[in-house]
Design a protein around this motif. Structure first.
Motif, PDB file in Angstrom:
ATOM      1  N   PRO A 127      27.087  47.880  73.246  1.00  0.00           N
ATOM      2  CA  PRO A 127      28.100  48.794  73.793  1.00  0.00           C
ATOM      3  C   PRO A 127      29.509  48.186  73.719  1.00  0.00           C
ATOM      4  CG  PRO A 127      26.854  47.764  75.571  1.00  0.00           C
ATOM      5  CD  PRO A 127      26.168  47.376  74.292  1.00  0.00           C
ATOM      6  N   ALA A 128      30.514  49.069  73.694  1.00  0.00           N
ATOM      7  CA  ALA A 128      31.913  48.637  73.562  1.00  0.00           C
ATOM      8  C   ALA A 128      32.478  48.140  74.889  1.00  0.00           C
ATOM      9  CB  ALA A 128      32.761  49.805  73.064  1.00  0.00           C
ATOM     10  N   GLY A 129      33.447  47.232  74.785  1.00  0.00           N
ATOM     11  CA  GLY A 129      34.267  46.876  75.940  1.00  0.00           C
ATOM     12  C   GLY A 129      33.704  45.847  76.890  1.00  0.00           C
ATOM     13  N   VAL A 130      32.462  45.428  76.688  1.00  0.00           N
ATOM     14  CA  VAL A 130      31.857  44.552  77.696  1.00  0.00           C
ATOM     15  C   VAL A 130      31.355  43.201  77.188  1.00  0.00           C
ATOM     16  CG1 VAL A 130      31.183  46.289  79.405  1.00  0.00           C
ATOM     17  CG2 VAL A 130      29.715  45.891  77.418  1.00  0.00           C
ATOM     18  N   ASN A 131      30.916  43.161  75.926  1.00  0.00           N
ATOM     19  CA  ASN A 131      30.204  41.964  75.443  1.00  0.00           C
ATOM     20  C   ASN A 131      30.937  41.262  74.318  1.00  0.00           C
ATOM     21  OD1 ASN A 131      28.151  42.507  77.225  1.00  0.00           O
ATOM     22  ND2 ASN A 131      26.876  43.560  75.728  1.00  0.00           N
ATOM     23  N   LEU A 132      30.298  40.237  73.773  1.00  0.00           N
ATOM     24  CA  LEU A 132      30.816  39.573  72.577  1.00  0.00           C
ATOM     25  C   LEU A 132      29.807  39.724  71.442  1.00  0.00           C
ATOM     26  CD1 LEU A 132      32.840  37.714  71.106  1.00  0.00           C
ATOM     27  CD2 LEU A 132      31.487  35.781  71.910  1.00  0.00           C
ATOM     28  N   TYR A 133      30.293  40.219  70.310  1.00  0.00           N
ATOM     29  CA  TYR A 133      29.494  40.284  69.083  1.00  0.00           C
ATOM     30  C   TYR A 133      30.296  39.559  68.028  1.00  0.00           C
ATOM     31  CZ  TYR A 133      28.282  44.201  72.050  1.00  0.00           C
ATOM     32  OH  TYR A 133      27.992  44.958  73.147  1.00  0.00           O
ATOM     33  N   CYS A 134      29.807  38.422  67.558  1.00  0.00           N
ATOM     34  CA  CYS A 134      30.592  37.713  66.555  1.00  0.00           C
ATOM     35  C   CYS A 134      29.703  37.057  65.511  1.00  0.00           C
ATOM     36  CB  CYS A 134      31.542  36.711  67.204  1.00  0.00           C
ATOM     37  SG  CYS A 134      30.764  35.234  67.817  1.00  0.00           S
ATOM     38  N   SER A 135      30.305  36.777  64.357  1.00  0.00           N
ATOM     39  CA  SER A 135      29.598  36.129  63.257  1.00  0.00           C
ATOM     40  C   SER A 135      30.517  35.106  62.633  1.00  0.00           C
ATOM     41  CB  SER A 135      29.176  37.155  62.203  1.00  0.00           C
ATOM     42  OG  SER A 135      28.303  38.109  62.768  1.00  0.00           O
ATOM     43  N   VAL A 136      29.981  33.909  62.422  1.00  0.00           N
ATOM     44  CA  VAL A 136      30.761  32.789  61.902  1.00  0.00           C
ATOM     45  C   VAL A 136      30.293  32.455  60.495  1.00  0.00           C
ATOM     46  CG1 VAL A 136      31.401  30.375  62.298  1.00  0.00           C
ATOM     47  CG2 VAL A 136      30.873  31.858  64.254  1.00  0.00           C
ATOM     48  N   ILE A 137      31.231  32.358  59.565  1.00  0.00           N
ATOM     49  CA  ILE A 137      30.895  31.975  58.189  1.00  0.00           C
ATOM     50  C   ILE A 137      31.031  30.462  58.053  1.00  0.00           C
ATOM     51  CG2 ILE A 137      31.553  32.164  55.751  1.00  0.00           C
ATOM     52  CD1 ILE A 137      32.763  34.944  56.460  1.00  0.00           C
ATOM     53  N   LEU A 138      29.935  29.815  57.638  1.00  0.00           N
ATOM     54  CA  LEU A 138      29.982  28.364  57.390  1.00  0.00           C
ATOM     55  C   LEU A 138      29.503  28.091  55.972  1.00  0.00           C
ATOM     56  CD1 LEU A 138      28.496  26.908  60.721  1.00  0.00           C
ATOM     57  CD2 LEU A 138      30.917  27.120  60.068  1.00  0.00           C
ATOM     58  N   ARG A 139      30.006  27.012  55.407  1.00  0.00           N
ATOM     59  CA  ARG A 139      29.568  26.608  54.066  1.00  0.00           C
ATOM     60  C   ARG A 139      29.209  25.128  54.074  1.00  0.00           C
ATOM     61  NH1 ARG A 139      30.958  30.668  50.490  1.00  0.00           N
ATOM     62  NH2 ARG A 139      32.582  32.145  51.132  1.00  0.00           N
ATOM     63  N   PRO A 140      28.171  24.761  54.842  1.00  0.00           N
ATOM     64  CA  PRO A 140      27.822  23.337  54.930  1.00  0.00           C
ATOM     65  C   PRO A 140      27.182  22.863  53.627  1.00  0.00           C
ATOM     66  CG  PRO A 140      26.201  24.648  56.099  1.00  0.00           C
ATOM     67  CD  PRO A 140      27.264  25.609  55.625  1.00  0.00           C
ATOM     68  N   PRO A 141      27.468  21.624  53.224  1.00  0.00           N
ATOM     69  CA  PRO A 141      26.896  21.082  51.979  1.00  0.00           C
ATOM     70  C   PRO A 141      25.467  20.607  52.209  1.00  0.00           C
ATOM     71  CG  PRO A 141      28.345  19.466  52.981  1.00  0.00           C
ATOM     72  CD  PRO A 141      28.344  20.665  53.893  1.00  0.00           C
ATOM     73  N   ILE A 142      24.574  21.550  52.516  1.00  0.00           N
ATOM     74  CA  ILE A 142      23.187  21.176  52.822  1.00  0.00           C
ATOM     75  C   ILE A 142      22.223  21.976  51.960  1.00  0.00           C
ATOM     76  CG2 ILE A 142      23.705  20.534  55.221  1.00  0.00           C
ATOM     77  CD1 ILE A 142      22.549  23.275  56.064  1.00  0.00           C
ATOM     78  N   MET A 143      20.964  21.517  51.959  1.00  0.00           N
ATOM     79  CA  MET A 143      19.936  22.254  51.242  1.00  0.00           C
ATOM     80  C   MET A 143      19.440  23.405  52.127  1.00  0.00           C
ATOM     81  SD  MET A 143      17.659  19.314  49.397  1.00  0.00           S
ATOM     82  CE  MET A 143      17.061  18.702  50.946  1.00  0.00           C
ATOM     83  N   PRO A 144      18.985  24.499  51.497  1.00  0.00           N
ATOM     84  CA  PRO A 144      18.515  25.653  52.272  1.00  0.00           C
ATOM     85  C   PRO A 144      17.475  25.291  53.330  1.00  0.00           C
ATOM     86  CG  PRO A 144      18.640  26.208  49.943  1.00  0.00           C
ATOM     87  CD  PRO A 144      18.965  24.746  50.037  1.00  0.00           C
ATOM     88  N   ILE A 145      16.628  24.314  53.037  1.00  0.00           N
ATOM     89  CA  ILE A 145      15.560  23.971  53.978  1.00  0.00           C
ATOM     90  C   ILE A 145      16.124  23.451  55.301  1.00  0.00           C
ATOM     91  CG2 ILE A 145      15.238  21.618  53.101  1.00  0.00           C
ATOM     92  CD1 ILE A 145      12.241  21.982  53.629  1.00  0.00           C
ATOM     93  N   HIS A 146      17.356  22.935  55.279  1.00  0.00           N
ATOM     94  CA  HIS A 146      17.967  22.416  56.506  1.00  0.00           C
ATOM     95  C   HIS A 146      18.790  23.455  57.270  1.00  0.00           C
ATOM     96  CE1 HIS A 146      17.401  18.191  54.705  1.00  0.00           C
ATOM     97  NE2 HIS A 146      16.513  18.389  55.656  1.00  0.00           N
TER      98      HIS A 146
END
Ligand code: BT5
Length: 254
Positions: free
Chosen positions: A59-78
């Motif tokens: 719902p609007a106005g009350v919560n936090l919805y967020c997404s962070v883009i990261l590009r760590p130099p790691i293998m997918p398994i990690h």
């Protein structure tokens, strides 16, 4: 400048009033080359995503919805290591901004007084043996009222305001969260997984507890002994064997 005290996470903010899902929007921006640390925040989502195709009430106005883009130099398994990054940061922000005592439930819930107040959904794009980008999706019920929760939740849920007994300022919470994410990501890049794993264990609701874990086609019961290098839960079963569980739903036995 965003006015935040950060090195990477939150150096660029994209704020929208409504979107389908901040994870979808962040994924699109990442495909278009958005910089590491870009954070997408929406006031509401009309198709917020939970795990396994489930929906996240947004719902609007009350919560936090967020997404962070990261590009760590790691293998997918990690990549699952980064789920612990958001869990620890959300827990710290809850403590700092709302004065509550949160615990982390493997793999992706944050609870206050036994109620789920936050959910995490990490998504990855990888090519060959390296991660291209990760999207850390974080939903926190900040000022959501009892009447705004659907009746048929998988896990008893609540909000910071309900648990604290007073409203919690969304902006201060968001600031505390992004700063916590940034400082843990900085330490992850410099020192690796060990400090993060320890911070997670310190706040874990399952460590040392008897649990039942429902995985795809089996159920594992036993006592939790920790998490391993790739984020799997280590469970000692009654017959003395140690099982590694990569994904599943945990029930804590009393
Ligand atoms: C999760 O899924 O806990 C991950 C939720 C991630 C949400 C964030 S919001 C920002 C970002 N963008 C997205 O599109 N998603 C992420 P899961 O463990 O599958 O839990 C989903 C289940 O929790 C649902 O099936 C409901 O039963 C219940 N639920 C739905 N909305 C809820 C809410 N706001 N608070 C607590 N429980 C909820």
């Amino acid at each position: 400048s965003t006015g935040l005290n950060v090195k990477i996470v939150g150096t660029s903010l994209v704020c929208v009033s409504e979107t389908e899902s901040t994870n979808i929007l962040a994924g699109r921006l990442a495909e278009e080359g958005a910089a590491e640390g870009t954070v997408v925040i929406a006031d509401s989502q009309n198709r917020g995503k939970g795990r396994l195709g489930r929906l996240w009430e947004s719902p609007a106005g009350v919560n936090l919805y967020c997404s962070v883009i990261l590009r760590p130099p790691i293998m997918p398994i990690h990549a699952p290591q980064l789920t612990f990054l958001s869990a620890v940061a959300v827990a710290e922000a809850i403590e700092r901004a709302a004065g509550l005592i949160p615990v982390i439930k493997w793999p992706n819930d944050v609870l206050v007084n036994g109620f789920k107040v936050a959910g995490l959904l990490n998504e990855m794009s990888a090519e060959m043996e390296r991660v291209d980008y990760l999207v850390l999706g974080i939903g926190v019920n900040i000022n959501m009222q009892r009447s705004q929760f659907p009746g048929d939740l998988r896990h008893p849920a609540s909000s910071l305001a309900i648990e604290a007994g007073h409203g919690v300022e969304r902006l201060s919470f968001t600031r505390a969260l992004l700063e916590a994410l940034d400082s843990h990501y900085d330490s992850y890049c410099a020192e690796g997984y060990a400090p993060l794993r320890q911070a997670w264990l310190d706040r874990s609701a399952v460590m040392g507890r008897r649990v039942r874990v429902n995985c795809q086609e089996r159920q594992v019961s036993g006592t939790v002994e920790g998490i391993d290098e790739i984020g799997a839960l280590l469970v000692r079963t009654p017959d003395g064997k140690q099982e590694r569980v990569l994904a599943g739903d945990v029930t804590i036995d009393e």
